[in-house]
Design a protein around this motif. Structure first.
Motif, mmCIF file in Angstrom:
data_model
loop_
_atom_site.group_PDB
_atom_site.id
_atom_site.type_symbol
_atom_site.label_atom_id
_atom_site.label_comp_id
_atom_site.label_asym_id
_atom_site.label_seq_id
_atom_site.Cartn_x
_atom_site.Cartn_y
_atom_site.Cartn_z
ATOM 1 N N PHE A 199 0.756 -1.219 -0.097
ATOM 2 C CA PHE A 199 0.013 0.069 -0.014
ATOM 3 C C PHE A 199 0.908 1.251 -0.010
ATOM 4 O O PHE A 199 0.799 2.067 -0.763
ATOM 5 C CB PHE A 199 -1.008 -0.030 1.021
ATOM 6 C CG PHE A 199 -2.320 -0.746 1.207
ATOM 7 C CD1 PHE A 199 -2.956 -0.704 0.092
ATOM 8 C CD2 PHE A 199 -2.611 -1.681 2.174
ATOM 9 C CE1 PHE A 199 -4.071 -1.467 -0.243
ATOM 10 C CE2 PHE A 199 -3.844 -2.625 2.037
ATOM 11 C CZ PHE A 199 -4.428 -2.099 0.935
ATOM 12 N N ALA A 200 1.928 1.164 0.881
ATOM 13 C CA ALA A 200 2.729 2.382 0.868
ATOM 14 C C ALA A 200 3.490 2.653 -0.338
ATOM 15 O O ALA A 200 3.484 3.698 -0.963
ATOM 16 C CB ALA A 200 3.728 2.018 2.144
ATOM 17 N N GLU A 201 3.941 1.579 -0.897
ATOM 18 C CA GLU A 201 4.814 1.660 -2.227
ATOM 19 C C GLU A 201 3.824 2.060 -3.328
ATOM 20 O O GLU A 201 4.451 2.897 -3.943
ATOM 21 C CB GLU A 201 5.385 0.276 -2.507
ATOM 22 C CG GLU A 201 5.929 0.159 -3.772
ATOM 23 C CD GLU A 201 7.391 0.689 -3.743
ATOM 24 O OE1 GLU A 201 8.100 0.759 -5.033
ATOM 25 O OE2 GLU A 201 7.873 0.691 -2.451
ATOM 26 N N GLY A 202 2.701 1.560 -3.408
ATOM 27 C CA GLY A 202 1.746 2.110 -4.503
ATOM 28 C C GLY A 202 1.434 3.718 -4.212
ATOM 29 O O GLY A 202 1.526 4.312 -5.351
ATOM 30 N N GLU A 203 1.292 4.068 -2.994
ATOM 31 C CA GLU A 203 0.876 5.456 -2.633
ATOM 32 C C GLU A 203 2.209 6.356 -3.077
ATOM 33 O O GLU A 203 1.957 7.433 -3.845
ATOM 34 C CB GLU A 203 0.522 5.906 -1.156
ATOM 35 C CG GLU A 203 -0.788 5.411 -1.119
ATOM 36 C CD GLU A 203 -1.869 6.271 -1.649
ATOM 37 O OE1 GLU A 203 -1.697 7.193 -2.295
ATOM 38 O OE2 GLU A 203 -3.182 5.952 -1.893
ATOM 39 N N ILE A 204 3.404 5.912 -2.776
ATOM 40 C CA ILE A 204 4.566 6.670 -3.200
ATOM 41 C C ILE A 204 4.699 6.925 -4.653
ATOM 42 O O ILE A 204 5.172 7.801 -5.142
ATOM 43 C CB ILE A 204 5.797 5.986 -2.531
ATOM 44 C CG1 ILE A 204 5.722 6.304 -0.953
ATOM 45 C CG2 ILE A 204 7.246 6.532 -3.113
ATOM 46 C CD1 ILE A 204 6.815 5.363 -0.386
ATOM 47 N N GLN A 205 4.575 5.693 -5.417
ATOM 48 C CA GLN A 205 4.470 5.492 -6.661
ATOM 49 C C GLN A 205 3.815 6.460 -7.373
ATOM 50 O O GLN A 205 3.975 7.270 -8.226
ATOM 51 C CB GLN A 205 4.320 4.199 -7.307
ATOM 52 C CG GLN A 205 5.592 3.265 -7.413
ATOM 53 C CD GLN A 205 5.516 2.014 -8.230
ATOM 54 O OE1 GLN A 205 4.469 1.837 -9.027
ATOM 55 N NE2 GLN A 205 6.275 0.743 -7.990
ATOM 56 N N GLN A 206 2.524 6.487 -6.996
ATOM 57 C CA GLN A 206 1.362 7.289 -7.498
ATOM 58 C C GLN A 206 1.964 8.717 -7.187
ATOM 59 O O GLN A 206 1.812 9.785 -8.188
ATOM 60 C CB GLN A 206 0.302 6.967 -7.089
ATOM 61 C CG GLN A 206 -1.043 7.950 -7.446
ATOM 62 C CD GLN A 206 -2.534 7.310 -7.202
ATOM 63 O OE1 GLN A 206 -2.504 6.141 -7.353
ATOM 64 N NE2 GLN A 206 -3.117 8.098 -6.518
ATOM 65 N N SER A 207 2.189 9.262 -5.990
ATOM 66 C CA SER A 207 2.773 10.449 -5.919
ATOM 67 C C SER A 207 3.827 11.223 -6.490
ATOM 68 O O SER A 207 3.861 12.217 -7.155
ATOM 69 C CB SER A 207 3.025 10.752 -4.471
ATOM 70 O OG SER A 207 1.924 10.518 -3.787
#
Length: 323
Positions: A146-154
């Motif tokens: 989840f954290a990895e996905g949010e970081i990538q999206q940002s």
């Protein structure tokens, strides 16, 4: 059209127990956190993720009753999902989700972040108490994803060089990882064979990718009332999804509009119109259909039952949401 919740009929009673348990599981001593939890779990929702866990549990325990650990896994899955939504709403500055006020709009960002952290921590505690190291590893990986996905999206906002592969990777992290790993965990708790356990992971992975692609299509094709947020909001925030990526290949002017971050009047409306006029939405539908079919293919090792049939029907149902 059939509703998604009607497909949960083999586990209706289980979902009723889950709904009653969720608020009790939070057990927050602070009244604000208790109020936030009450709001989150009292808001209903489709309970899709725990339903998949319970369908896998019953589909792999055909001659036996599912165990308390299966039920707890379903509850943990919903807690993790809800925690991720709370943090998503803070990052997206959302006031409503599915026409219900968000935690951040009711209690402020500080409390919302803490409520999300609390849910992650509480779910981790219950996860550890399942006393199954492999399941702990799988669900811990989900929280990291989840954290990895949010970081990538940002980091990739308004980045027109993002590839379809990167989009699918981010979609796995943000959506499919929880579905795949919680489904696999349910099979592990049933002591299912390695083949079934592997296949149910791939069912969840492909189901989750199809689900996310359909959501991204609906951002362009559904009304704001249905979405519970303004149509095209992903594109407005610089989140480039499958319909946009396909449309950019067809019409380079969309790339120009995105790269200047819709800074000129009418840019966003023009970009949305160009995506709708392109083949991007139809190509995205084909991509979603591919992943739905792949999900169903991975159910062939399951013994026929009403639960395995429900899992097949779910994979087909999500495609109907596109129209």
């Amino acid at each position: 059209m059939t509703s998604v919740t009607s497909l949960f009929s083999p586990v209706d009673a289980d979902l009723g127990i889950l709904a009653n348990n969720l608020k009790q599981l939070i057990g927050a001593k602070h009244p604000i956190l208790s109020a936030a939890a009450e709001h989150l779990f009292g808001a209903g929702g489709k309970r899709l993720r725990p339903a998949i866990v319970l369908l896998v549990a019953r589909g792999t325990m055909l001659d036996q009753e599912i165990t308390p650990r299966h039920r707890r896994l379903a509850e943990i899955t919903e807690m993790i999902h809800t925690a991720s939504l709370v943090h998503d709403d803070v990052l997206d500055e959302s006031d409503t989700r599915r026409r219900v006020a968000t935690v951040n709009s009711l209690f402020g960002n500080r409390i919302a972040v803490l409520a999300g952290d609390f849910l992650f921590a509480q779910s981790s505690w219950y996860l550890a108490n399942l006393d199954n190291l492999e399941v702990v590893k799988l669900l811990s990986e989900v929280i990291r994803d989840f954290a990895e996905g949010e970081i990538q999206q940002s980091l990739n906002r308004f980045d027109t060089d993002i590839s379809l592969e990167s989009y699918l990777e981010k979609s796995y992290y943000k959506t499919a990882s929880l579905m795949a790993n919680s489904a696999k965990s349910a099979a592990l708790l049933s002591d299912a064979t390695n083949e079934i356990t592997r296949d149910i992971y791939h069912y969840g992975r492909h189901f989750g990718l199809a689900f996310q692609i359909v959501d991204d299509i609906l951002d362009f094709t559904a009304s704001s009332d249905i979405l519970g947020k303004p149509a095209g909001s992903d594109l407005a925030s610089g989140n480039l999804t499958a319909p946009v990526l396909y449309a950019m290949e067809e019409n380079p002017y969309i790339t120009t509009l995105i790269e200047r971050e819709f800074s000129e009047e009418g840019d966003l409306e023009t970009a949305i119109a160009l995506v709708k006029e392109s083949e991007g939405i139809e190509k995205s539908r084909q991509l979603a259909a591919y992943h739905s079919c792949q999900a169903i293919e991975h159910l062939t090792t399951f013994k026929p039952s009403e639960c395995s049939q429900a899992l097949r029907d779910l994979a087909e149902y999500i495609l109907h949401r596109m129209y």
